[in-house]
Design an enzyme around this catalytic site. Structure first.
Site, PDB file in Angstrom:
ATOM      1  N   SER A 119       4.175 -64.074  61.847  1.00  0.00           N
ATOM      2  CA  SER A 119       3.621 -63.664  60.560  1.00  0.00           C
ATOM      3  C   SER A 119       2.105 -63.753  60.518  1.00  0.00           C
ATOM      4  O   SER A 119       1.525 -64.270  59.585  1.00  0.00           O
ATOM      5  CB  SER A 119       4.228 -64.508  59.428  1.00  0.00           C
ATOM      6  OG  SER A 119       5.601 -64.302  59.343  1.00  0.00           O
ATOM      7  N   CYS A 120       1.461 -63.237  61.565  1.00  0.00           N
ATOM      8  CA  CYS A 120       0.005 -63.325  61.596  1.00  0.00           C
ATOM      9  C   CYS A 120      -0.645 -62.186  60.839  1.00  0.00           C
ATOM     10  O   CYS A 120      -1.860 -62.154  60.711  1.00  0.00           O
ATOM     11  CB  CYS A 120      -0.498 -63.336  63.034  1.00  0.00           C
ATOM     12  SG  CYS A 120      -0.325 -61.746  63.867  1.00  0.00           S
ATOM     13  N   GLY A 121       0.099 -61.197  60.384  1.00  0.00           N
ATOM     14  CA  GLY A 121      -0.504 -60.142  59.603  1.00  0.00           C
ATOM     15  C   GLY A 121      -0.249 -58.774  60.193  1.00  0.00           C
ATOM     16  O   GLY A 121       0.746 -58.530  60.850  1.00  0.00           O
ATOM     17  N   CYS A 123      -1.355 -57.219  62.650  1.00  0.00           N
ATOM     18  CA  CYS A 123      -1.206 -57.087  64.088  1.00  0.00           C
ATOM     19  C   CYS A 123       0.253 -57.094  64.494  1.00  0.00           C
ATOM     20  O   CYS A 123       0.593 -56.664  65.584  1.00  0.00           O
ATOM     21  CB  CYS A 123      -1.938 -58.224  64.797  1.00  0.00           C
ATOM     22  SG  CYS A 123      -1.332 -59.869  64.370  1.00  0.00           S
TER      23      CYS A 123
END
Length: 279
Positions: A119-121, A123
């Site tokens: 869940s880094c965004g 990316c």
């Protein structure tokens, strides 16, 4: 599938408090933060994929279910055989969970998603277009009064016992259009808090949640709108600012996005028609 809480949600740490000329040592309460490894297993028990995130212990099964639903790996509780902690990891016991599926994953786990980036965004997704192909546009006739909407962050804050104890934790909640609390979860990560509250709704068989308003204690990023839309929640309310991609995602996926909701004021960035009095 109720997860026990065996790790500490609140820790006591030594600290030095300086108040003018007065200096004193004491133990302070801080929110717990530990890694959670989520394994996805097929019907034969073979582990198909893993991901990890830093979270506040508690409601771990809901977190795993909510994350996998947001990523399209499972559609509902009917896809779940069971969720359980892995007892073969002694030192990190209760920090590793395995989600056992009844059949094949609903989405190819080889495709790069948030599952591969914790869940880094943005990316974690190929593009907004790809997301819109997978997540249907949120519809429905839910309406919420502007006066009710402006009070939801305060209602969320009133349901945060860990914040009262530590002063440093996010929250996400589901509320009725009339402002009644349906569920609230706290976590050191904004996305984890939302996964937990949506995961609780999924495990109860309550998705899509077209009858609910989601409320966040912080800013709004792309992945938070994604999770809200995947759960069928038509209105997302946040105390702080949205990102440009969050606004674009809300517009494309039919989510009413209200941000800077504080002190009786709010700003509507997408689909304002669901808010009574905002026309």
């Amino acid at each position: 599938m109720v997860a026990p809480t065996a790790r500490r949600r609140v820790a006591r740490v030594p600290a030095t408090v300086v108040d003018g000329d007065a200096v004193r040592r004491r133990r302070e309460r801080v929110v717990g933060e530990e890694p959670l490894e989520i394994r996805v297993a097929g019907p034969d028990g073979t582990v198909l994929a893993t991901t990890a995130t830093m979270r506040t212990p508690g409601h771990d099964f809901e977190l795993a279910a909510g994350l996998l639903h947001a990523e399209g790996v499972l559609a509902g509780p009917e896809d779940l055989a069971e969720i359980r902690y892995c007892t073969d990891v002694e030192e990190q016991h209760y920090n590793v969970v395995t989600v056992h599926l009844r059949g094949a994953p609903r989405r190819d786990l080889a495709v790069r998603t948030l599952m591969s980036t914790a869940s880094c965004g943005v990316c974690g997704a190929a593009s907004l277009d790809a997301l819109c192909e997978r997540v249907p546009v949120v519809g429905g006739g839910l309406r919420v009064d502007g006066g009710v909407l402006s009070g939801l962050p305060d209602a969320l804050r009133a349901a945060q016992p860990l914040f009262d104890e530590t002063g440093g934790i996010h929250a996400a909640g589901l509320f009725s259009p009339g402002g009644d609390v349906l569920a609230v979860r706290e976590d050191v990560g904004r996305h984890n808090a939302l996964d937990k509250v949506l995961g609780a709704r999924l495990l109860a068989g309550g998705l899509p949640a077209g009858d609910a308003v989601a409320v966040l204690s912080g800013r709004v990023s792309y992945e938070l709108v994604q999770k809200t839309a995947a759960a069928g929640v038509p209105v997302l309310v946040a105390v702080s600012a949205p990102s440009s991609l969050a606004v674009a995602t809300a517009e494309r996926l039919g989510v009413t996005l209200a941000a800077f909701v504080r002190d009786g004021r709010f700003t509507l960035y997408a689909h304002p028609g669901r808010v009574v009095g905002a026309a």
